[in-house]
Every structure is written in C-alpha cells, then in structure tokens.
Scaffold this active site. Sequence first.
Site, mmCIF file in Angstrom:
data_model
loop_
_atom_site.group_PDB
_atom_site.id
_atom_site.type_symbol
_atom_site.label_atom_id
_atom_site.label_comp_id
_atom_site.label_asym_id
_atom_site.label_seq_id
_atom_site.Cartn_x
_atom_site.Cartn_y
_atom_site.Cartn_z
ATOM 1 N N GLY A 10 0.839 -1.192 0.000
ATOM 2 C CA GLY A 10 0.000 0.000 0.000
ATOM 3 C C GLY A 10 0.873 1.240 0.000
ATOM 4 O O GLY A 10 2.043 1.196 -0.396
ATOM 5 N N SER A 11 0.313 2.337 0.474
ATOM 6 C CA SER A 11 1.031 3.606 0.430
ATOM 7 C C SER A 11 2.107 3.663 1.516
ATOM 8 O O SER A 11 2.017 2.982 2.545
ATOM 9 C CB SER A 11 0.042 4.755 0.632
ATOM 10 O OG SER A 11 -0.544 4.637 1.911
ATOM 11 N N GLU A 35 2.603 6.119 3.473
ATOM 12 C CA GLU A 35 2.016 6.725 4.671
ATOM 13 C C GLU A 35 1.362 5.656 5.573
ATOM 14 O O GLU A 35 1.611 5.599 6.786
ATOM 15 C CB GLU A 35 0.960 7.735 4.215
ATOM 16 C CG GLU A 35 0.368 8.555 5.308
ATOM 17 C CD GLU A 35 -0.829 9.353 4.792
ATOM 18 O OE1 GLU A 35 -1.028 9.442 3.560
ATOM 19 O OE2 GLU A 35 -1.575 9.859 5.644
ATOM 20 N N GLY A 90 1.897 2.439 5.350
ATOM 21 C CA GLY A 90 2.965 1.497 5.716
ATOM 22 C C GLY A 90 3.675 1.938 6.992
ATOM 23 O O GLY A 90 3.982 1.121 7.864
ATOM 24 N N GLU A 140 5.652 -3.410 0.944
ATOM 25 C CA GLU A 140 5.732 -3.011 -0.474
ATOM 26 C C GLU A 140 4.979 -1.703 -0.583
ATOM 27 O O GLU A 140 3.747 -1.695 -0.506
ATOM 28 C CB GLU A 140 5.029 -4.035 -1.363
ATOM 29 C CG GLU A 140 5.748 -5.330 -1.557
ATOM 30 C CD GLU A 140 5.181 -6.115 -2.739
ATOM 31 O OE1 GLU A 140 3.947 -6.146 -2.887
ATOM 32 O OE2 GLU A 140 5.965 -6.685 -3.498
ATOM 33 N N CYS A 193 2.200 0.806 -8.707
ATOM 34 C CA CYS A 193 3.238 1.284 -7.783
ATOM 35 C C CYS A 193 4.546 1.617 -8.484
ATOM 36 O O CYS A 193 5.212 2.580 -8.152
ATOM 37 C CB CYS A 193 3.479 0.230 -6.713
ATOM 38 S SG CYS A 193 3.811 -1.405 -7.392
ATOM 39 N N GLU A 247 3.793 10.941 -5.238
ATOM 40 C CA GLU A 247 3.119 9.865 -5.967
ATOM 41 C C GLU A 247 1.679 10.287 -6.279
ATOM 42 O O GLU A 247 0.901 10.563 -5.369
ATOM 43 C CB GLU A 247 3.112 8.577 -5.130
ATOM 44 C CG GLU A 247 2.575 7.403 -5.910
ATOM 45 C CD GLU A 247 2.512 6.118 -5.092
ATOM 46 O OE1 GLU A 247 2.052 6.171 -3.929
ATOM 47 O OE2 GLU A 247 2.902 5.057 -5.615
HETATM 48 P P1 NAD Z 1 -3.404 2.483 1.172
HETATM 49 O O1 NAD Z 1 -2.087 2.522 1.854
HETATM 50 O O2 NAD Z 1 -4.350 3.583 1.382
HETATM 51 O O3 NAD Z 1 -4.185 1.142 1.589
HETATM 52 C C1 NAD Z 1 -3.575 -0.130 1.479
HETATM 53 C C2 NAD Z 1 -4.308 -1.103 2.399
HETATM 54 O O4 NAD Z 1 -4.074 -0.713 3.753
HETATM 55 C C3 NAD Z 1 -5.811 -1.128 2.220
HETATM 56 O O5 NAD Z 1 -6.291 -2.450 2.356
HETATM 57 C C4 NAD Z 1 -6.292 -0.253 3.374
HETATM 58 O O6 NAD Z 1 -7.615 -0.554 3.774
HETATM 59 C C5 NAD Z 1 -5.304 -0.657 4.455
HETATM 60 N N1 NAD Z 1 -5.168 0.321 5.542
HETATM 61 C C6 NAD Z 1 -5.488 1.640 5.537
HETATM 62 N N2 NAD Z 1 -5.233 2.184 6.753
HETATM 63 C C7 NAD Z 1 -4.734 1.201 7.528
HETATM 64 C C8 NAD Z 1 -4.265 1.138 8.865
HETATM 65 N N3 NAD Z 1 -4.284 2.219 9.650
HETATM 66 N N4 NAD Z 1 -3.808 -0.029 9.346
HETATM 67 C C9 NAD Z 1 -3.762 -1.133 8.547
HETATM 68 N N5 NAD Z 1 -4.208 -1.145 7.270
HETATM 69 C C10 NAD Z 1 -4.681 0.008 6.759
HETATM 70 O O7 NAD Z 1 -3.072 2.270 -0.383
HETATM 71 P P2 NAD Z 1 -4.076 2.277 -1.607
HETATM 72 O O8 NAD Z 1 -4.551 3.657 -1.858
HETATM 73 O O9 NAD Z 1 -5.076 1.181 -1.446
HETATM 74 O O10 NAD Z 1 -3.078 1.819 -2.803
HETATM 75 C C11 NAD Z 1 -2.212 2.663 -3.446
HETATM 76 C C12 NAD Z 1 -0.813 2.583 -2.851
HETATM 77 O O11 NAD Z 1 -0.330 1.245 -2.875
HETATM 78 C C13 NAD Z 1 0.198 3.388 -3.652
HETATM 79 O O12 NAD Z 1 1.014 4.107 -2.776
HETATM 80 C C14 NAD Z 1 1.001 2.322 -4.385
HETATM 81 O O13 NAD Z 1 2.291 2.718 -4.777
HETATM 82 C C15 NAD Z 1 1.006 1.227 -3.391
HETATM 83 N N6 NAD Z 1 1.317 -0.072 -4.028
HETATM 84 C C16 NAD Z 1 2.561 -0.619 -3.850
HETATM 85 C C17 NAD Z 1 2.887 -1.826 -4.476
HETATM 86 C C18 NAD Z 1 4.260 -2.432 -4.329
HETATM 87 O O14 NAD Z 1 4.428 -3.590 -4.691
HETATM 88 N N7 NAD Z 1 5.252 -1.704 -3.824
HETATM 89 C C19 NAD Z 1 1.934 -2.481 -5.269
HETATM 90 C C20 NAD Z 1 0.682 -1.890 -5.429
HETATM 91 C C21 NAD Z 1 0.381 -0.683 -4.801
#
Ligand code: NAD
Length: 490
Positions: free
Chosen positions: A228-229, A231, A233, A250, A284, A385
């Site tokens: 995920g993002s 932030e 992470g 990731e 990503c 991003e």
């Molecule tokens: P996000 O970080 O907002 O959410 C990712 C996941 O985390 C979701 O399931 C969300 O519900 C969960 N989440 C949100 N708050 C949380 C918390 N406080 N505790 C635990 N889990 C929580 O990301 P997004 O908007 O869904 O996706 C886009 C991001 O993902 C981009 O930054 C992208 O670069 C990244 N991404 C990275 C990869 C990689 O392999 N490096 C692959 C795909 C996407």
Amino acid sequence: MREFKLFIDGQFVDAASDETYESVNPANREAVATVALGGPADVSRACEAAQRAFEGEWGAMTCADRSAILAKAADLIEARTDEFAQLETLDVGKPIAEATAIDVPAAVNYLRWYADVTDAAVGEHITIPNAAQIDFTLRQPYGVVGGIAPWNFPLFLAMLKIGPALAVGNAIVFKPASITPMSTVTVCECFAEAGLPAGALNVITGPGRSVGEALVTDPRVQMVSFTGSTEVGRRVIELSAGNITNVSMELGGKSPNIVFDDADFDQAVAGAVFGLLLNNGQNCIAGTRLLVQKGVYDDICAAVAAKLDSLRVGDPMAPETQLGAIVSQEQFDKVVGYIEIGREEGATVAAGGTVPEGDEFANGWFVRPTLLTGCTNAMRCSREEIFGPVLAAIPFEDEEDAIRIANDTEYGLGSGVFTTDADRAQRMVRALQSGTVYVNTFNQVYPQSPFPGWKQSGTGVERGVQGLLTYTRFKNVIWDISGEPIGWFG
Ligand code: NAD
C-alpha cells in the site's frame, strides 16, 4: 445486487456487527454489491480459525499436499477467468481487455508458480569449528500471517500474499482494500473447492482503520505482509512495535524512466507510454518521471504526447477500451488536483490534462492520460506519488545529471533506462537507487523475479524464491554428536 460476505474458517459469514457497505462501479458510480463490514471481532475469529488450522490439518500437510491444493485452485480460477475479469473491472474501473489479458492470467501464473515451490524454503548446513557438532538451519512457517493489500490489482495482489503464505505452510488472514473486495472474496470459493482445509485462508473485508489495525496488532499474527502507500505502511510499522511483529512492506513509488539520446526511438516511446499507463497509471512501479536527454527531449515528448492523445478512454466494460476509469472520487480528485498543481508550478500540458466529454463519461471518474512537459525534479508533480495517468517529463544533460535527478527522491521502487550503449546501461544499473531496474523495457513482472523496495518504497523482499522466504522464519540448530557431556569447569 450481489452480496459478498467474510470468509472465516471455511464459511462465508456475515460480519459480527451484521453491518454492510456498498461497492461502487467507478465508471458510473452505481453500487454493484453489498459487502460485509468486518471489524475487530471478525479479525479475532479469523485469527483463531487460522491458528487452529495451522495447529491442525493444514499444518500437518506435506509440501506435496499443499502444492496439489494451490495448483488446483489456480486451475479453478483460470476456468472462471471471464467472471474474475468482470469483477475486477466493475470494482477497479480497469479495461476488461486488460483484466482478462493481464490481471487474471498473472494471478493464475503466480499461484501456479507458488504451487511449484512449496518445498523451496530450504535450510543450509553451516560449517563450525567443532567436528563433534552439526550446525544447520531450518526455514519454518510463522503460523498465522496477516496480508493487507491495496485496490489497484486486487486479485493479483491477493495471490502474491496468499500464494507464498500457503505455499510454505502458514495460515493467512487477508484484508483486501475496502473499495475492491469482490474478486478476493470470490477466490475463496476456488480455494475451498480445491480442498484447502477450513481456517487456512480467511478474508475479512472492511476499513483499514478497524480491520487492518486489528489484524496487525492481533497477538496470534506473527508476520504481516503489507502492500500500500508509504504513509499507511509507516502506521503499520508503528503498530507492529506492540508485539514486535515481523513486517514486509511493499510501498509507493515515483519511478524515473530515463531516455538517453542513443536510445532506440520507438522502443523508448513505447516504454514511456506503457511504463506510465499499465492500469491507467495506478501502478506502484509506474514510470511517472520521464527523464529525457536534452537533444531528444522535444521529439520524444511530442511522440509520447501523440500516443497518449490517440488512446481510447472509455467504458471499462467495452472490449476496445484502452484506459478505463479512476477507482474512486478521492483518487480522481487527487489526479485532477496534481494536473492543476503541475500547471501552477509552470509545467506545460502537452497531452490530456482534461476530463473526457460525452454521456458515457458523465457519471464516472475519467481523466485523459496527461503529459506535463518542462518539469523540474523540484516540482510536486515530479516528487509526489499521484497514482494516476500523469507523466512529468524532465530534461537532463548527461549521465551524471540523469543519475542525480533519478535518485533525488524518497522512493526507490523501480527505474527504467533506454539506451543502446551496453556499458552505459551497466553503469546505470549499478548507480540507480531502486529495487528493480529495467533496461530497454518497463513494467515487466515474473513470479521468479524478486520485487524489493529501496528507501521509502519498502522493506524486505516479496516475490521470487527470496520473497517466498519472507513468509518463513529462520531457526538455527546445533546438534552434538560426540556423546560426551559439555566440558564446563572440567
Ligand atoms: P493504502 O495505503 O491507502 O491502503 C492499502 C491497504 O491498507 C488497504 O487495504 C487499506 O484498507 C489498508 N489500511 C489503511 N489504513 C490502515 C491502517 N491504519 N492499518 C492497517 N491497514 C490500513 O493504499 P491504496 O490507496 O489502497 O493503494 C495505493 C498505494 O499502494 C500506492 O502508494 C502504491 O504505490 C502502493 N502499491 C505498492 C505496491 C508495491 O508492490 N510496492 C503495489 C501496489 C500498490
């Protein structure tokens, strides 16, 4: 309207709260499904079931048993390719052609590979200075692991976590992004039909704040794989401190795609366009900073702009559509906002920059693919991003300048280099600070290839055999074969 429940202990069940929410089609903002609104109580039940599975039937299975189940699940997913592609398109807004040709086959392909490597997490013999003792290491499953994924490739990313976790013998509690739950809940049917014991896979839908946080902090969860993002992470890493939970991250990216003046022109243009636009830029590793050497900057930008303008943005369900909708209002506002920020910062909109007009676009979140030229690496559109179809083109002087600009970012997920000079390519491969470097290509992924993030793009490694080991923990064994007592104080 279809209903999607939680999957706990081999059963599709309602949330403990009995509450639901709606999943929306980004192409027209209409609700397409009701989804169980999971919460901490559901996560707890799922972790309990996972622990039981690990200590019971699932944990007792051999590598061959696990391999057969994963391979069967892959076959069952493949047999339902059209259905999964439709679910993905309805949830994410990606073109049906892309979901059918890329998302579902990639998910199947990765799962098949994990089925082939269930016995690959091997230990090693260690040479120690004592011939009367043997030292060896073991790689063992954690037990219960947690998986948290974003919305951009829901089925594929689910297989990237569920596949390796199960391959090496863990039980998993998985949370898809709340806005794209449909394919992940549905895929549980395939695993159940393939013979996966109850509790080995559990899926809890719902918000990150409640479901995600409960999963990361549950004491039974020994390891969390998060995509995920950056932030969020960071928040997950903070939460992992409570139980000293292992985490694999990731995260986000702002990858440079570097075109030298000796590059093959057509290859570079195609690489710039595909590097940006796979999944409409919601990727990503997308090459969202196009670094072009000054002598070819204008020509490359003109060709990229012409290509972007020629692409068919449209109804994601139409087979001829090349670019679909943006996943949500929040993401749409962000993308449009960054185009405006780019303009205010002095960039020129050389392609796109607008929302397409016409009835088919009236109720959805659509943006034309956009090229911003005349950018510097200091601009926000070049540093932050955006996660959408927006490319910032930055000119550079020479190799040294390209390396400086490319590495001047908090991220380190991927980089691309287009050149016909192999010596230069070798130097660039070594100088670029990212976990993946592409040479004369972009956005290629294989199950065998590791996918590490450098800097704020992640920790640890996922994918490939190295990534499989991420789902195991290390044990060292020292075994005395002398038959003598330890000679302590004589
Ligand atoms: P996000 O970080 O907002 O959410 C990712 C996941 O985390 C979701 O399931 C969300 O519900 C969960 N989440 C949100 N708050 C949380 C918390 N406080 N505790 C635990 N889990 C929580 O990301 P997004 O908007 O869904 O996706 C886009 C991001 O993902 C981009 O930054 C992208 O670069 C990244 N991404 C990275 C990869 C990689 O392999 N490096 C692959 C795909 C996407």
